[in-house]
Design a protein around this motif. Sequence first.
Motif, mmCIF file in Angstrom:
data_model
loop_
_atom_site.group_PDB
_atom_site.id
_atom_site.type_symbol
_atom_site.label_atom_id
_atom_site.label_comp_id
_atom_site.label_asym_id
_atom_site.label_seq_id
_atom_site.Cartn_x
_atom_site.Cartn_y
_atom_site.Cartn_z
ATOM 1 N N ARG A 23 0.840 -1.200 0.000
ATOM 2 C CA ARG A 23 0.000 0.000 0.000
ATOM 3 C C ARG A 23 0.875 1.249 0.000
ATOM 4 O O ARG A 23 1.936 1.276 0.590
ATOM 5 N N GLY A 24 0.413 2.264 -0.720
ATOM 6 C CA GLY A 24 1.110 3.544 -0.733
ATOM 7 C C GLY A 24 2.264 3.657 -1.714
ATOM 8 O O GLY A 24 2.909 4.685 -1.785
ATOM 9 N N ARG A 25 2.549 2.605 -2.498
ATOM 10 C CA ARG A 25 3.679 2.645 -3.437
ATOM 11 C C ARG A 25 3.337 3.331 -4.749
ATOM 12 O O ARG A 25 4.196 3.840 -5.424
ATOM 13 N N ARG A 26 2.096 3.274 -5.164
ATOM 14 C CA ARG A 26 1.618 3.886 -6.403
ATOM 15 C C ARG A 26 2.231 3.287 -7.668
ATOM 16 O O ARG A 26 2.339 3.939 -8.673
ATOM 17 N N GLY A 47 -2.336 -9.141 -16.616
ATOM 18 C CA GLY A 47 -2.099 -7.740 -16.923
ATOM 19 C C GLY A 47 -1.690 -7.003 -15.667
ATOM 20 O O GLY A 47 -1.451 -7.620 -14.626
ATOM 21 N N THR A 48 -1.600 -5.693 -15.762
ATOM 22 C CA THR A 48 -1.313 -4.878 -14.581
ATOM 23 C C THR A 48 -2.222 -3.655 -14.591
ATOM 24 O O THR A 48 -2.644 -3.183 -15.650
ATOM 25 N N VAL A 49 -2.514 -3.174 -13.385
ATOM 26 C CA VAL A 49 -3.277 -1.945 -13.206
ATOM 27 C C VAL A 49 -2.470 -1.020 -12.299
ATOM 28 O O VAL A 49 -1.599 -1.474 -11.546
ATOM 29 N N ARG A 50 -2.746 0.260 -12.391
ATOM 30 C CA ARG A 50 -2.056 1.233 -11.537
ATOM 31 C C ARG A 50 -2.707 1.236 -10.161
ATOM 32 O O ARG A 50 -3.926 1.301 -10.044
ATOM 33 N N GLY A 84 -5.832 -3.245 -6.910
ATOM 34 C CA GLY A 84 -4.708 -2.378 -6.566
ATOM 35 C C GLY A 84 -5.162 -1.249 -5.655
ATOM 36 O O GLY A 84 -4.813 -0.109 -5.869
ATOM 37 N N GLY A 85 -5.949 -1.589 -4.653
ATOM 38 C CA GLY A 85 -6.497 -0.581 -3.761
ATOM 39 C C GLY A 85 -7.834 -0.096 -4.295
ATOM 40 O O GLY A 85 -8.785 -0.855 -4.411
#
Length: 192
Positions: A23-26, A47-50, A84-85
């Motif tokens: 958490r908090g890495r962005r 895949g990846t998400v921000r 991702g949060g």
Amino acid sequence: MTSLPPPGRTLRAIGFDDAPFERGRRGRVGLAGVVCAGTRFEGLVWGTVRQDGWDATAVIVRLLTAGKFLPQLHLVLLDGLGFGGFNLVDLPALAAALDRPCVAVMRRPPDLEAVEAALVRLPRPGRRLALLRAAGPVHRLGGFCFQVQGAAPEAVAAALPRLTDRGAVPEPLRLAHLVGTAIRTGESGRRA
């Protein structure tokens, strides 16, 4: 509204879950999508998400429209609305883009007060809250807790047990959780 195949016919679904993240890495967060025919594993997308971003809906659409699985899918399952949060999926837009029922499955009803308190610490909390509301009411049917766009809640409640081996987590979501954890940490976790 889309009709789902009746009992006795194979029901195919993909389940999406995010990989563990700090958490908090962005940064970018892994997103696993597992395709199952009933409870049998058939395929995988990655895949990846921000983290806490805005691209979850677009990433899922791209993973499915650019690949081979979409034509055979009856349902798209999500492990909740956020990846991702608080990178929230626009559930009505996802169902419209994929022309498939999209279901956000939860282990328990969300604590909306806690969610709203967390949202105010992020950019554009009003837009995030609007995405949560647009997903529709939280249904508790057939032992499952979910939000749905593109199908009747009763049809989804009847379909989810056909995708569940044991417990209250459909197999595509359970396997997506295990895959995401294994890719991120080197081995699958206990809880899926």
